[in-house]
Enzyme design. Structure first.
Site, short mmCIF file in Angstrom:
data_model
loop_
_atom_site.label_atom_id
_atom_site.label_comp_id
_atom_site.label_asym_id
_atom_site.label_seq_id
_atom_site.Cartn_x
_atom_site.Cartn_y
_atom_site.Cartn_z
N TYR A 26 -84.68 -82.75 9.84
CA TYR A 26 -85.54 -82.32 8.64
C TYR A 26 -85.64 -80.66 8.76
O TYR A 26 -86.07 -80.39 7.61
CB TYR A 26 -87.12 -82.51 9.41
CG TYR A 26 -87.32 -83.94 9.58
CD1 TYR A 26 -87.27 -84.93 8.27
CD2 TYR A 26 -87.76 -84.42 10.87
CE1 TYR A 26 -87.62 -86.10 8.42
CE2 TYR A 26 -88.01 -85.78 11.03
CZ TYR A 26 -87.92 -86.82 9.86
OH TYR A 26 -88.20 -87.82 10.01
N ASN A 75 -94.82 -85.98 0.01
CA ASN A 75 -94.13 -86.56 1.09
C ASN A 75 -94.98 -87.12 1.97
O ASN A 75 -95.78 -86.46 2.76
CB ASN A 75 -93.30 -85.45 1.76
CG ASN A 75 -92.38 -86.02 2.95
OD1 ASN A 75 -92.51 -87.05 3.40
ND2 ASN A 75 -91.57 -85.15 3.24
N HIS A 120 -93.80 -96.04 4.76
CA HIS A 120 -93.27 -97.23 5.07
C HIS A 120 -94.31 -98.46 5.23
O HIS A 120 -93.79 -99.32 5.30
CB HIS A 120 -92.44 -97.27 6.08
CG HIS A 120 -91.60 -96.00 6.03
ND1 HIS A 120 -90.44 -95.93 5.46
CD2 HIS A 120 -91.45 -94.69 6.83
CE1 HIS A 120 -89.76 -94.74 5.41
NE2 HIS A 120 -90.29 -94.11 6.40
N ASP A 155 -101.87 -97.49 -3.44
CA ASP A 155 -103.19 -97.96 -4.31
C ASP A 155 -103.82 -96.61 -4.98
O ASP A 155 -104.16 -96.47 -6.21
CB ASP A 155 -104.13 -98.72 -3.75
CG ASP A 155 -103.72 -99.96 -3.54
OD1 ASP A 155 -102.71 -100.64 -4.12
OD2 ASP A 155 -104.36 -100.97 -2.91
N HIS A 164 -88.61 -86.86 0.24
CA HIS A 164 -88.32 -87.07 1.66
C HIS A 164 -87.34 -85.91 1.96
O HIS A 164 -86.04 -86.03 1.13
CB HIS A 164 -87.73 -88.39 2.00
CG HIS A 164 -88.82 -89.51 1.73
ND1 HIS A 164 -89.80 -89.67 2.50
CD2 HIS A 164 -88.91 -90.36 0.36
CE1 HIS A 164 -90.71 -90.77 1.93
NE2 HIS A 164 -90.12 -90.88 0.92
N LEU A 165 -87.39 -85.02 2.77
CA LEU A 165 -86.35 -84.07 3.43
C LEU A 165 -85.27 -84.93 3.76
O LEU A 165 -84.09 -84.44 3.34
CB LEU A 165 -86.95 -83.57 4.70
CG LEU A 165 -88.27 -82.76 4.15
CD1 LEU A 165 -89.04 -82.38 5.40
CD2 LEU A 165 -87.67 -81.16 3.61
N SER A 166 -85.27 -85.81 4.64
CA SER A 166 -83.95 -86.62 5.05
C SER A 166 -83.53 -87.97 4.06
O SER A 166 -84.45 -88.35 3.23
CB SER A 166 -84.31 -87.44 6.58
OG SER A 166 -85.27 -88.37 6.17
N ARG A 173 -86.74 -97.28 7.66
CA ARG A 173 -87.20 -96.19 6.64
C ARG A 173 -86.61 -96.54 5.12
O ARG A 173 -87.14 -95.92 4.30
CB ARG A 173 -86.51 -94.91 7.39
CG ARG A 173 -87.01 -94.24 8.57
CD ARG A 173 -86.58 -93.06 9.01
NE ARG A 173 -86.74 -92.79 10.24
CZ ARG A 173 -87.75 -92.22 10.82
NH1 ARG A 173 -88.88 -91.93 10.14
NH2 ARG A 173 -87.93 -92.01 12.04
#
Ligand code: DQA
Length: 143
Positions: free
Chosen positions: A23, A71, A77, A84, A97-99, A108
């Site tokens: 990250y 994020n 997930h 909603d 997402h950083l990764s 993921r």
């Protein structure tokens, strides 16, 4: 001008020390500083929480905003509640997402949140937040 809400979910308060090889070493404060410098004319609201209901509240508070950059961390997930909440808010929304979640564990790769947002950024590290804010501003014809 309405504000851009940058919302970070579960475990993201530990950025900087949490798995830096995945990250990066920047903290959320560093990312906030970077965004304020990159977009000096923009009013930002930043929020981080490890509580799903609080995150739902943050999303509702952004209902009249210029847009949401979110994020969700691991909620990505499995949180239909977050899906909603985002679906019910009609502003530009980007999931960050950083990764590169598609290059990691199988679980993921699935986001239950993505159908409720306009765009997804993954694997760009902290720069992904800049890209997302740029999109949000452009989506309103601003930048
Ligand atoms: C993350 C990816 C998620 O799978 C993980 O649970 C996180 C961070 C990312 O920014 O790469 O907490 O959202």
């Amino acid at each position: 001008m309405a504000s851009v809400h940058v919302l970070n979910g579960v475990n993201l308060g530990a950025l900087g020390t949490r798995r830096p090889e995945v990250y990066g070493t920047l903290t959320l404060d560093d990312i906030e500083r970077d965004l304020r410098e990159a977009f000096p004319g923009v009013e930002f609201r930043f929020g981080q929480t490890d509580f799903e209901g609080e995150m739902v509240g943050f999303v509702r508070e952004a209902a009249a905003s210029a847009g949401i950059v979110v994020n969700p961390g691991a909620w990505t997930h499995y949180s239909y509640a977050l899906h909603d909440a985002l679906e019910a808010v009609d502003v530009p929304k980007v999931e960050v997402h950083l990764s590169n979640v598609h290059g990691r564990e199988e679980w993921r790769r699935r986001s239950v949140v993505s159908p409720a947002v306009d765009a997804v950024v993954a694997g760009m590290g902290a720069y992904g937040y800049r890209a997302a804010v740029g999109y949000v501003l452009g989506a309103r014809g601003g930048a």
